[in-house]
Design a protein around this motif. Structure first.
Motif, mmCIF file in Angstrom:
data_model
loop_
_atom_site.group_PDB
_atom_site.id
_atom_site.type_symbol
_atom_site.label_atom_id
_atom_site.label_comp_id
_atom_site.label_asym_id
_atom_site.label_seq_id
_atom_site.Cartn_x
_atom_site.Cartn_y
_atom_site.Cartn_z
ATOM 1 N N GLY A 161 21.911 45.470 31.115
ATOM 2 C CA GLY A 161 23.197 45.944 31.092
ATOM 3 C C GLY A 161 23.761 46.421 32.053
ATOM 4 O O GLY A 161 24.753 46.065 32.584
ATOM 5 N N PRO A 162 23.070 47.262 33.011
ATOM 6 C CA PRO A 162 23.735 47.739 34.210
ATOM 7 C C PRO A 162 23.834 46.741 35.270
ATOM 8 O O PRO A 162 24.923 46.663 35.887
ATOM 9 N N LEU A 163 23.090 45.697 35.341
ATOM 10 C CA LEU A 163 23.401 44.450 36.370
ATOM 11 C C LEU A 163 24.644 43.802 35.665
ATOM 12 O O LEU A 163 25.607 43.205 36.605
ATOM 13 N N LEU A 164 24.987 43.527 34.340
ATOM 14 C CA LEU A 164 26.122 43.151 34.336
ATOM 15 C C LEU A 164 27.342 43.949 34.613
ATOM 16 O O LEU A 164 28.595 43.307 35.103
ATOM 17 N N ALA A 165 27.177 45.194 34.494
ATOM 18 C CA ALA A 165 28.101 46.195 34.823
ATOM 19 C C ALA A 165 28.541 45.825 36.385
ATOM 20 O O ALA A 165 29.712 45.929 36.896
ATOM 21 N N GLY A 166 27.557 45.866 37.057
ATOM 22 C CA GLY A 166 27.551 45.748 38.477
ATOM 23 C C GLY A 166 28.184 44.381 39.051
ATOM 24 O O GLY A 166 28.804 44.438 39.918
ATOM 25 N N VAL A 167 27.844 43.398 38.210
ATOM 26 C CA VAL A 167 28.635 41.970 38.549
ATOM 27 C C VAL A 167 30.083 42.327 38.301
ATOM 28 O O VAL A 167 30.943 41.508 39.011
ATOM 29 N N THR A 168 30.452 42.812 37.235
ATOM 30 C CA THR A 168 31.818 43.194 36.870
ATOM 31 C C THR A 168 32.462 43.618 38.207
ATOM 32 O O THR A 168 33.630 43.489 38.627
ATOM 33 N N VAL A 169 31.876 44.957 38.661
ATOM 34 C CA VAL A 169 32.413 45.700 39.685
ATOM 35 C C VAL A 169 32.416 44.892 41.156
ATOM 36 O O VAL A 169 33.562 44.948 41.847
ATOM 37 N N VAL A 170 31.587 44.018 41.343
ATOM 38 C CA VAL A 170 31.516 43.053 42.549
ATOM 39 C C VAL A 170 32.481 42.270 42.471
ATOM 40 O O VAL A 170 33.216 41.629 43.402
ATOM 41 N N ALA A 171 32.733 41.456 41.123
ATOM 42 C CA ALA A 171 33.720 40.374 41.104
ATOM 43 C C ALA A 171 35.052 41.021 41.078
ATOM 44 O O ALA A 171 35.939 40.390 41.854
ATOM 45 N N LEU A 172 35.359 42.143 40.541
ATOM 46 C CA LEU A 172 36.697 42.910 40.790
ATOM 47 C C LEU A 172 37.046 43.135 42.311
ATOM 48 O O LEU A 172 38.020 42.971 43.007
ATOM 49 N N SER A 173 35.938 43.531 42.822
ATOM 50 C CA SER A 173 36.093 44.129 44.241
ATOM 51 C C SER A 173 36.565 42.775 45.144
ATOM 52 O O SER A 173 37.201 42.854 46.177
ATOM 53 N N ALA A 174 35.925 41.776 44.681
ATOM 54 C CA ALA A 174 36.164 40.394 45.383
ATOM 55 C C ALA A 174 37.834 39.972 45.161
ATOM 56 O O ALA A 174 38.341 39.350 46.058
ATOM 57 N N LEU A 175 38.096 40.156 43.880
ATOM 58 C CA LEU A 175 39.281 39.670 43.402
ATOM 59 C C LEU A 175 40.735 40.692 43.804
ATOM 60 O O LEU A 175 41.535 40.343 44.122
ATOM 61 N N ALA A 176 40.253 41.857 44.035
ATOM 62 C CA ALA A 176 41.213 42.820 44.275
ATOM 63 C C ALA A 176 42.099 42.753 45.632
ATOM 64 O O ALA A 176 43.285 42.653 45.345
ATOM 65 N N PRO A 177 41.625 42.108 46.632
ATOM 66 C CA PRO A 177 42.731 41.881 47.677
ATOM 67 C C PRO A 177 43.460 40.629 47.379
ATOM 68 O O PRO A 177 44.745 40.589 48.074
ATOM 69 N N MET A 178 43.147 39.954 46.555
ATOM 70 C CA MET A 178 44.439 38.798 45.994
ATOM 71 C C MET A 178 45.390 39.181 45.188
ATOM 72 O O MET A 178 46.392 38.662 45.040
ATOM 73 N N ALA A 179 44.987 40.518 44.364
ATOM 74 C CA ALA A 179 46.064 41.026 43.317
ATOM 75 C C ALA A 179 46.780 42.202 43.832
ATOM 76 O O ALA A 179 47.801 42.604 43.003
ATOM 77 N N LEU A 180 46.085 43.128 44.630
ATOM 78 C CA LEU A 180 46.475 44.418 44.830
ATOM 79 C C LEU A 180 47.026 44.625 46.356
ATOM 80 O O LEU A 180 46.272 43.887 47.306
ATOM 81 N N PRO A 181 47.801 45.323 46.721
ATOM 82 C CA PRO A 181 48.347 45.651 48.128
ATOM 83 C C PRO A 181 47.385 46.707 48.582
ATOM 84 O O PRO A 181 47.430 47.763 48.041
ATOM 85 N N MET A 182 46.674 46.378 49.551
ATOM 86 C CA MET A 182 45.564 47.170 50.204
ATOM 87 C C MET A 182 45.625 47.096 51.837
ATOM 88 O O MET A 182 45.932 46.406 51.988
ATOM 89 N N GLY A 183 45.279 48.368 52.124
ATOM 90 C CA GLY A 183 45.265 48.770 53.669
ATOM 91 C C GLY A 183 44.065 48.073 54.152
ATOM 92 O O GLY A 183 43.201 47.466 53.399
#
Length: 259
Positions: A161-183
């Motif tokens: 369970g914790p690893l699946l949650a970790g994968v979700t966080v890692v995936a979102l952090s990789a996709l975030a720069p493509m979808a959100l304006p970030m400094g």
């Protein structure tokens, strides 16, 4: 420069002492049963074979120019086709009974072909970086697999369970720069989570998947589940590929910083 090197050396020594202390004093089982040894061995044979096929096919795609065409295409289209192909062939391996040998092996070959197409652009990196990343990956996965195989039964299975949650966080952090304006600072944080967080998460998956193989070996011996090392190998292969990709990116980033 000298000070940072000294600090890095001190950190490496301290980390080695902590890891060695935890490794030498941890609870271990007496030995693997013959059924566990055989199942783990067969699973790693398919893992190694799959990775070898993937590497050779990826190299062939790179030399033929297909890797350049993949990089020149629409990234979202490439991602979508890669995901559909990988998931479809992986499900084929998972849900094809072991008795259907030819069909199962065809799905396994298709899965590795999809991985090769996805990984072929990595050959644009320096061969030195790729070889170092491959060596580090083998060392990390080999060590963690040994820890998982010699730990007491089911010690790391709670981590699913914790690893699946970790994968979700890692995936979102990789996709975030493509979808959100970030400094620049936000991009650096997201990249660090994706790279170093991904290493930690998929390292944890190696422990989890190794113990899952041993659990399934005991269940197969009792006749509860069919013996299916090819299915087990898919998870380990994905763990190794994800660790390898992140190590390549980290080594390339450090190489660029030195320049």
């Amino acid at each position: 420069m000298h000070g940072s090197g000294l600090h890095l050396g001190q950190a490496a020594v301290a980390g080695t002492i902590i890891v060695a202390e935890g490794f030498l004093n941890r609870d271990t089982r007496d030995s693997l049963t013959p059924a566990e040894q055989s199942y783990l061995h067969d699973s790693f044979k398919y893992t190694g074979g799959g990775l070898a096929l993937t590497a050779l096919a990826a190299r062939g795609l790179f030399r033929s120019g297909a890797a350049f065409r993949i990089m020149s295409a629409n990234p979202w289209l490439v991602l979508g086709v890669s995901l559909v192909g990988s998931i479809g062939s992986m499900m084929g391996v998972y849900y094809t009974p072991p008795e259907k040998t030819v069909q199962k092996h065809l799905c396994w070959l298709a899965f590795n072909a999809c991985q090769a197409a996805t990984l072929s652009p990595l050959f644009f990196f320096s061969p030195a970086i790729l070889s170092r990343a491959a060596l580090y990956t083998c060392g990390v996965v080999g060590s963690l697999s040994y820890v998982g195989a010699t730990a007491t039964n089911d010690k790391y299975l709670y981590m699913g369970g914790p690893l699946l949650a970790g994968v979700t966080v890692v995936a979102l952090s990789a996709l975030a720069p493509m979808a959100l304006p970030m400094g620049m600072r936000g991009l650096a944080i997201a990249e660090s989570i994706s790279l170093y967080g991904g290493l930690a998460v998929f390292g944890g998956f190696v422990l989890y998947d190794t113990q899952k193989i041993l659990q399934h070996a005991r269940m197969a011996e009792m006749g509860v589940v069919p013996r299916d090392p090819m299915k087990e190998a898919i998870a380990l292969e994905l763990d190794m590929i994800n660790i390898f990709i992140r190590l390549v990116q980290i080594l390339a980033m450090r190489s660029n910083n030195r320049k």
